[in-house]
Design a protein around this motif. Structure first.
Motif, short mmCIF file in Angstrom:
data_model
loop_
_atom_site.label_atom_id
_atom_site.label_comp_id
_atom_site.label_asym_id
_atom_site.label_seq_id
_atom_site.Cartn_x
_atom_site.Cartn_y
_atom_site.Cartn_z
N THR A 42 3.19 9.83 -0.13
CA THR A 42 3.41 10.55 -1.39
C THR A 42 4.83 10.19 -1.82
OG1 THR A 42 1.93 12.32 -0.74
CG2 THR A 42 3.48 12.80 -2.51
N ILE A 43 4.94 9.60 -2.98
CA ILE A 43 6.20 9.03 -3.44
C ILE A 43 6.77 9.89 -4.57
CG2 ILE A 43 7.31 6.93 -4.29
CD1 ILE A 43 5.73 6.49 -1.69
N ASP A 44 8.06 10.19 -4.49
CA ASP A 44 8.72 10.98 -5.52
C ASP A 44 9.79 10.12 -6.20
OD1 ASP A 44 9.24 13.29 -6.99
OD2 ASP A 44 10.82 13.94 -5.63
N GLY A 45 9.96 10.29 -7.49
CA GLY A 45 10.97 9.56 -8.25
C GLY A 45 10.45 8.24 -8.76
N TRP A 46 10.79 7.90 -9.99
CA TRP A 46 10.26 6.69 -10.62
C TRP A 46 10.73 5.41 -9.94
CZ3 TRP A 46 6.04 6.69 -13.08
CH2 TRP A 46 5.64 7.85 -13.74
N ARG A 47 11.94 5.40 -9.46
CA ARG A 47 12.43 4.20 -8.77
C ARG A 47 11.61 3.93 -7.50
NH1 ARG A 47 18.33 2.61 -8.73
NH2 ARG A 47 18.21 0.57 -7.80
N ASN A 48 11.35 4.97 -6.73
CA ASN A 48 10.54 4.82 -5.51
C ASN A 48 9.09 4.51 -5.85
OD1 ASN A 48 12.73 5.31 -3.85
ND2 ASN A 48 12.36 7.51 -3.80
N ARG A 49 8.57 5.08 -6.93
CA ARG A 49 7.19 4.80 -7.35
C ARG A 49 7.03 3.35 -7.77
NH1 ARG A 49 4.93 10.18 -10.40
NH2 ARG A 49 5.21 11.53 -8.59
N PHE A 50 8.02 2.81 -8.46
CA PHE A 50 7.98 1.40 -8.84
C PHE A 50 8.00 0.53 -7.58
CE2 PHE A 50 10.13 -2.64 -9.68
CZ PHE A 50 9.24 -3.18 -10.58
N TYR A 51 8.83 0.88 -6.61
CA TYR A 51 8.91 0.15 -5.34
C TYR A 51 7.53 0.14 -4.66
CZ TYR A 51 10.15 -0.77 -0.48
OH TYR A 51 10.19 -1.28 0.79
N ALA A 52 6.87 1.30 -4.60
CA ALA A 52 5.56 1.40 -3.96
C ALA A 52 4.51 0.59 -4.73
CB ALA A 52 5.14 2.86 -3.86
N PHE A 53 4.51 0.68 -6.06
CA PHE A 53 3.55 -0.06 -6.87
C PHE A 53 3.73 -1.56 -6.68
CE2 PHE A 53 2.27 -2.03 -10.94
CZ PHE A 53 0.94 -1.67 -10.93
N ARG A 54 4.95 -2.02 -6.66
CA ARG A 54 5.25 -3.43 -6.44
C ARG A 54 4.75 -3.88 -5.07
NH1 ARG A 54 10.98 -5.77 -4.93
NH2 ARG A 54 10.47 -4.26 -3.35
N ASN A 55 4.89 -3.02 -4.08
CA ASN A 55 4.45 -3.37 -2.72
C ASN A 55 2.94 -3.48 -2.60
OD1 ASN A 55 6.81 -3.84 -1.36
ND2 ASN A 55 7.13 -1.70 -0.89
N MET A 56 2.19 -2.90 -3.51
CA MET A 56 0.73 -3.05 -3.48
C MET A 56 0.34 -4.52 -3.56
SD MET A 56 -1.04 -0.22 -3.15
CE MET A 56 -2.64 -0.49 -3.87
N GLY A 57 1.13 -5.31 -4.25
CA GLY A 57 0.86 -6.74 -4.36
C GLY A 57 1.57 -7.59 -3.32
N ILE A 58 2.67 -7.09 -2.78
CA ILE A 58 3.50 -7.87 -1.86
C ILE A 58 3.16 -7.61 -0.40
CG2 ILE A 58 5.88 -8.20 -1.05
CD1 ILE A 58 6.78 -7.60 -3.91
N TRP A 59 2.97 -6.35 -0.05
CA TRP A 59 2.84 -5.97 1.35
C TRP A 59 1.68 -6.62 2.09
CZ3 TRP A 59 2.19 -0.52 3.87
CH2 TRP A 59 2.91 -0.48 5.05
N PRO A 60 0.49 -6.79 1.48
CA PRO A 60 -0.61 -7.42 2.24
C PRO A 60 -0.25 -8.80 2.80
CG PRO A 60 -1.48 -6.35 0.30
CD PRO A 60 0.03 -6.30 0.19
N SER A 61 0.46 -9.60 2.02
CA SER A 61 0.83 -10.94 2.52
C SER A 61 1.85 -10.85 3.64
CB SER A 61 1.36 -11.80 1.38
OG SER A 61 2.57 -11.26 0.88
N GLN A 62 2.65 -9.79 3.66
CA GLN A 62 3.64 -9.63 4.73
C GLN A 62 3.02 -9.10 6.02
OE1 GLN A 62 6.53 -7.14 2.80
NE2 GLN A 62 7.56 -8.87 1.86
N LEU A 63 1.79 -8.59 5.92
CA LEU A 63 1.12 -8.07 7.11
C LEU A 63 0.31 -9.14 7.85
CD1 LEU A 63 -0.07 -4.67 5.64
CD2 LEU A 63 1.74 -5.03 7.32
#
Length: 99
Positions: A19-40
């Motif tokens: 559960t993410i709070d704050g727009w800066r952290n939400r943007f970080y999480a949204f961006r990771n939806m596309g980035i994190w799978p390749s890093q795993l």
């Protein structure tokens, strides 16, 4: 926060809720939806992984809730899961940005 579910005698499944709070952290999480799978790819003991977003409002919606995400993972053993959650900086960074 993560939950562990037994799949077989040695496999384990984790379901991690963010559960993410704050727009800066939400943007970080949204961006990771596309980035994190390749890093795993190549994570020791990780057999399957899926990042999940949720809809906003009551029930399913086409408008995403940028403040909530889940990560479903299947591990070859509980030891592999524990090692990942204890040592991975990416997981620790995401957890730090979560409520």
């Amino acid at each position: 926060m993560y939950f562990q579910l037994a799949m077989s005698s040695s496999q384990i499944t984790t379901f991690t809720l963010f559960t993410i709070d704050g727009w800066r952290n939400r943007f970080y999480a949204f961006r990771n939806m596309g980035i994190w799978p390749s890093q795993l790819v190549g994570v020791e003991g990780l057999q399957f992984s899926r990042l999940l977003g949720v809809g906003s409002g009551n029930g399913f919606s086409v408008i995403p809730d940028l403040g909530r995400y889940a990560w479903l993972a299947v591990w070859e053993s509980e030891a592999a899961s524990d090692a990942f959650f204890a040592t991975t900086k990416k997981e620790q960074e995401q957890t730090k940005r979560s409520l």
